[in-house]
Scaffold this active site. Sequence first.
Site: not given
Ligand code: UDP
Ligand code: MG
Length: 136
Positions: A12, A52, A60, A88, A94, A105, A115, A118, A129
């Site tokens: 990112k 997204y 968010f 993952r 996250t 992360r 973070n 992705h 994707e």
């Molecule tokens: N995100 C954020 N605030 C939150 C949760 C998520 O800004 O409270 C952002 C963060 O960059 C995250 C992305 O949204 O990586 C996608 O969220 P997801 O829950 O899918 O998390 P991920 O799969 O990336 O762990």
């Molecule tokens: Mg996700």
Amino acid sequence: MSNIEQTLSIIKPDAVERNLDIEIKEIFKNNGFLILKEKKIQIEKSEAEKFYKVHEIKPFYKDLCAYLSSGPIVVMVLEKANAVIANRELMGSTDPKDAKEGTIRKKYGISIDKNSVHGSDSLDNAIIEIDFFFKD
Ligand code: UDP
Ligand code: MG
């Protein structure tokens, strides 16, 4: 049991901006991932909104799309046995605050929004994707 999968990874803007992309790619390779495809690009906000879309109703969403399109990103297709879950696990939670020691992360994440990486969350989404960024 060996179950070779492909998953989509994105380094990112916060990480590319700090020139961490080479280092993060090394971590993937050192953990047995093959980088089958990669490109450094900057996407439009409208593309981030499409990517997204599953988060459309989240509070968010707007900031997230603005952020993903705010600077260069590195998009990669990673391959390994059980690549989706393995990626993952290597990424960590996250919120970097909750991420385990040794995860990307934990090491590089700045905050829950910045973070650093992705990763696809399921095999179905990995296919969608990968197609989103590498349809040719
Ligand atoms: N995100 C954020 N605030 C939150 C949760 C998520 O800004 O409270 C952002 C963060 O960059 C995250 C992305 O949204 O990586 C996608 O969220 P997801 O829950 O899918 O998390 P991920 O799969 O990336 O762990
Ligand atoms: Mg996700």
